[in-house]
Design a protein around this motif. Structure first.
Motif, PDB file in Angstrom:
ATOM      1  N   SER A   1     -35.422 -10.651   1.066  1.00  0.00           N
ATOM      2  CA  SER A   1     -34.397 -11.223   1.190  1.00  0.00           C
ATOM      3  C   SER A   1     -33.742 -11.087   2.585  1.00  0.00           C
ATOM      4  CB  SER A   1     -33.309 -10.806   0.122  1.00  0.00           C
ATOM      5  OG  SER A   1     -33.491 -10.929  -1.066  1.00  0.00           O
ATOM      6  N   ASN A   2     -34.501 -10.611   3.478  1.00  0.00           N
ATOM      7  CA  ASN A   2     -34.348 -10.438   4.414  1.00  0.00           C
ATOM      8  C   ASN A   2     -32.868  -9.372   4.844  1.00  0.00           C
ATOM      9  OD1 ASN A   2     -36.368 -11.703   5.724  1.00  0.00           O
ATOM     10  ND2 ASN A   2     -35.178 -13.852   5.768  1.00  0.00           N
ATOM     11  N   LYS A   3     -32.466  -8.366   4.271  1.00  0.00           N
ATOM     12  CA  LYS A   3     -31.796  -7.568   4.364  1.00  0.00           C
ATOM     13  C   LYS A   3     -32.294  -6.312   4.227  1.00  0.00           C
ATOM     14  CE  LYS A   3     -29.201 -10.420   2.003  1.00  0.00           C
ATOM     15  NZ  LYS A   3     -27.770 -10.883   2.690  1.00  0.00           N
ATOM     16  N   LYS A   4     -31.505  -5.468   4.936  1.00  0.00           N
ATOM     17  CA  LYS A   4     -31.893  -4.071   5.261  1.00  0.00           C
ATOM     18  C   LYS A   4     -31.100  -2.839   4.435  1.00  0.00           C
ATOM     19  CE  LYS A   4     -31.846  -5.081   9.926  1.00  0.00           C
ATOM     20  NZ  LYS A   4     -31.714  -4.421  11.213  1.00  0.00           N
ATOM     21  N   THR A   5     -30.459  -3.087   3.839  1.00  0.00           N
ATOM     22  CA  THR A   5     -30.437  -2.230   2.411  1.00  0.00           C
ATOM     23  C   THR A   5     -30.568  -2.710   0.468  1.00  0.00           C
ATOM     24  OG1 THR A   5     -28.591  -1.737   3.802  1.00  0.00           O
ATOM     25  CG2 THR A   5     -28.289  -1.044   1.175  1.00  0.00           C
ATOM     26  N   ILE A   6     -31.178  -1.960  -0.047  1.00  0.00           N
ATOM     27  CA  ILE A   6     -31.889  -2.312  -1.363  1.00  0.00           C
ATOM     28  C   ILE A   6     -29.855  -2.128  -2.271  1.00  0.00           C
ATOM     29  CG2 ILE A   6     -32.694  -1.715  -2.805  1.00  0.00           C
ATOM     30  CD1 ILE A   6     -34.920  -0.559  -1.425  1.00  0.00           C
ATOM     31  N   ASN A   7     -29.987  -3.181  -3.154  1.00  0.00           N
ATOM     32  CA  ASN A   7     -28.891  -3.026  -3.197  1.00  0.00           C
ATOM     33  C   ASN A   7     -28.508  -2.904  -4.908  1.00  0.00           C
ATOM     34  OD1 ASN A   7     -28.846  -6.222  -4.131  1.00  0.00           O
ATOM     35  ND2 ASN A   7     -27.620  -6.620  -2.563  1.00  0.00           N
ATOM     36  N   ALA A   8     -27.822  -3.483  -5.706  1.00  0.00           N
ATOM     37  CA  ALA A   8     -28.212  -3.317  -7.306  1.00  0.00           C
ATOM     38  C   ALA A   8     -28.872  -5.079  -7.326  1.00  0.00           C
ATOM     39  CB  ALA A   8     -26.939  -3.323  -8.353  1.00  0.00           C
ATOM     40  N   GLU A   9     -28.646  -5.584  -6.800  1.00  0.00           N
ATOM     41  CA  GLU A   9     -29.387  -7.101  -7.824  1.00  0.00           C
ATOM     42  C   GLU A   9     -30.985  -6.379  -6.474  1.00  0.00           C
ATOM     43  OE1 GLU A   9     -28.478  -9.741  -9.260  1.00  0.00           O
ATOM     44  OE2 GLU A   9     -26.733  -8.859  -9.783  1.00  0.00           O
ATOM     45  N   HIS A  10     -31.073  -6.512  -5.952  1.00  0.00           N
ATOM     46  CA  HIS A  10     -32.106  -6.341  -5.853  1.00  0.00           C
ATOM     47  C   HIS A  10     -33.089  -5.096  -7.008  1.00  0.00           C
ATOM     48  CE1 HIS A  10     -31.235  -6.651  -1.582  1.00  0.00           C
ATOM     49  NE2 HIS A  10     -31.925  -7.635  -1.643  1.00  0.00           N
TER      50      HIS A  10
ATOM     51  N   ALA B   1     -29.193  -1.862 -17.699  1.00  0.00           N
ATOM     52  CA  ALA B   1     -28.713  -1.360 -16.468  1.00  0.00           C
ATOM     53  C   ALA B   1     -27.646  -1.789 -15.643  1.00  0.00           C
ATOM     54  CB  ALA B   1     -30.404  -1.776 -15.037  1.00  0.00           C
ATOM     55  N   GLU B   2     -27.765  -3.213 -16.025  1.00  0.00           N
ATOM     56  CA  GLU B   2     -26.212  -4.111 -15.815  1.00  0.00           C
ATOM     57  C   GLU B   2     -25.173  -3.191 -16.290  1.00  0.00           C
ATOM     58  OE1 GLU B   2     -27.410  -7.723 -16.481  1.00  0.00           O
ATOM     59  OE2 GLU B   2     -27.842  -8.787 -14.950  1.00  0.00           O
ATOM     60  N   ALA B   3     -25.169  -3.089 -17.611  1.00  0.00           N
ATOM     61  CA  ALA B   3     -24.145  -2.098 -17.904  1.00  0.00           C
ATOM     62  C   ALA B   3     -23.851  -0.923 -17.690  1.00  0.00           C
ATOM     63  CB  ALA B   3     -24.049  -1.548 -19.818  1.00  0.00           C
ATOM     64  N   VAL B   4     -24.566   0.537 -16.820  1.00  0.00           N
ATOM     65  CA  VAL B   4     -24.290   1.369 -15.976  1.00  0.00           C
ATOM     66  C   VAL B   4     -23.527   1.440 -14.684  1.00  0.00           C
ATOM     67  CG1 VAL B   4     -25.745   3.026 -15.571  1.00  0.00           C
ATOM     68  CG2 VAL B   4     -26.643   2.520 -17.723  1.00  0.00           C
ATOM     69  N   LEU B   5     -24.387   0.174 -14.319  1.00  0.00           N
ATOM     70  CA  LEU B   5     -24.016  -0.800 -13.261  1.00  0.00           C
ATOM     71  C   LEU B   5     -22.525  -1.081 -12.898  1.00  0.00           C
ATOM     72  CD1 LEU B   5     -24.378  -1.624 -10.103  1.00  0.00           C
ATOM     73  CD2 LEU B   5     -25.044  -3.899 -11.043  1.00  0.00           C
ATOM     74  N   LYS B   6     -22.120  -1.616 -14.110  1.00  0.00           N
ATOM     75  CA  LYS B   6     -20.353  -1.602 -14.534  1.00  0.00           C
ATOM     76  C   LYS B   6     -19.603  -0.256 -14.499  1.00  0.00           C
ATOM     77  CE  LYS B   6     -17.884  -4.889 -17.345  1.00  0.00           C
ATOM     78  NZ  LYS B   6     -17.824  -5.360 -18.802  1.00  0.00           N
ATOM     79  N   ASP B   7     -20.446   0.661 -14.867  1.00  0.00           N
ATOM     80  CA  ASP B   7     -19.432   1.462 -15.560  1.00  0.00           C
ATOM     81  C   ASP B   7     -19.401   2.550 -13.645  1.00  0.00           C
ATOM     82  OD1 ASP B   7     -19.293   1.299 -18.165  1.00  0.00           O
ATOM     83  OD2 ASP B   7     -21.183   2.452 -18.503  1.00  0.00           O
ATOM     84  N   CYS B   8     -20.569   2.183 -13.332  1.00  0.00           N
ATOM     85  CA  CYS B   8     -20.508   3.098 -11.914  1.00  0.00           C
ATOM     86  C   CYS B   8     -19.299   2.454 -10.944  1.00  0.00           C
ATOM     87  CB  CYS B   8     -21.857   2.865 -11.347  1.00  0.00           C
ATOM     88  SG  CYS B   8     -22.947   4.150 -11.728  1.00  0.00           S
ATOM     89  N   LYS B   9     -19.324   0.970 -11.200  1.00  0.00           N
ATOM     90  CA  LYS B   9     -18.075   0.164 -10.017  1.00  0.00           C
ATOM     91  C   LYS B   9     -16.873   0.627 -10.303  1.00  0.00           C
ATOM     92  CE  LYS B   9     -20.963  -3.179  -8.764  1.00  0.00           C
ATOM     93  NZ  LYS B   9     -21.474  -4.698  -8.630  1.00  0.00           N
ATOM     94  N   ALA B  10     -16.965   0.453 -12.033  1.00  0.00           N
ATOM     95  CA  ALA B  10     -15.336   0.934 -12.296  1.00  0.00           C
ATOM     96  C   ALA B  10     -15.121   2.729 -12.292  1.00  0.00           C
ATOM     97  CB  ALA B  10     -15.721   0.812 -13.892  1.00  0.00           C
ATOM     98  N   VAL B  11     -16.079   3.306 -12.359  1.00  0.00           N
ATOM     99  CA  VAL B  11     -15.738   5.043 -11.579  1.00  0.00           C
ATOM    100  C   VAL B  11     -15.451   5.430 -10.150  1.00  0.00           C
ATOM    101  CG1 VAL B  11     -16.932   7.191 -11.021  1.00  0.00           C
ATOM    102  CG2 VAL B  11     -16.739   6.039 -13.768  1.00  0.00           C
TER     103      VAL B  11
END
Length: 184
Positions: free
Chosen positions: A68-77, A94-104
């Motif tokens: 993806s020509n990115k330098k940082t691994i993100n959740a989508e990767h 994993a998406e549910a955990v990601l949603k919880d992490c974003k809320a926190v």
């Protein structure tokens, strides 16, 4: 030939120093299967499998990131890596955990910026704090005065107030030994 346990759980080499904390793995095992005893070799095998799984997902996510020509691994990767490696069953969780992490994280950000969101300059806040301190000192002095009056009314202290402790003069100020000296 070595024991089968040693083949499944080779002793850690210097290049394998990056592993998950054993205490965390043991805690997870206890929470998931509290009534089952798990042998040391099995715990080590689970630890090695978890470490290898994380390495596998991280490597694949890194490859997706690079594509993806990115330098940082993100959740989508990471989610794409799970799909590519055949772990698509885990993406919903994993998406549910990601949603919880974003809320926190959002809650933490809101709490840290409360002071900035007040819209009151720091100098004004400092002035208000000093006013509160002064008011508290005044109230404390009034309470002390009332207590002294009450003690005087009951005859527990004289009219001059409670006995004062001796406070020596500051250095550099000479105190006369005799007050009756007349130099005229």
């Amino acid at each position: 030939m070595g024991s089968p346990e040693r083949e499944l759980c080779p002793p850690p080499s210097e290049e394998d120093e990056l592993t998950l904390p054993r205490a965390s793995i043991n805690k997870m095992i206890k929470e998931l299967v509290p009534s089952v005893r798990v042998a040391f070799e099995s715990r080590e095998l689970i630890l090695n499998c978890c470490t290898e799984f994380i390495h596998l997902i991280s490597s694949e996510a890194n490859e997706v990131c690079n594509q993806s020509n990115k330098k940082t691994i993100n959740a989508e990767h990471v989610l794409t890596a799970l799909d590519r490696l055949g772990f698509s069953d885990y993406t919903v969780e994993a998406e549910a955990v990601l949603k919880d992490c974003k809320a926190v994280a959002a809650k933490r950000r809101r709490q840290s910026t409360r002071l900035e969101n007040l819209g009151i300059p720091e100098e004004e806040l400092l002035r208000q704090q000093q006013e509160l301190f002064a008011k508290a000192r005044e109230e404390q002095a009034k309470q002390d005065q009332q207590q002294l009056l009450l003690l005087q009314q009951h005859g527990l202290v004289g009219m001059e107030g409670p006995p004062q402790s001796y406070v020596p003069p500051p250095p550099g100020i000479k105190q006369d030994d005799t007050e009756d000296d007349d130099y005229s």
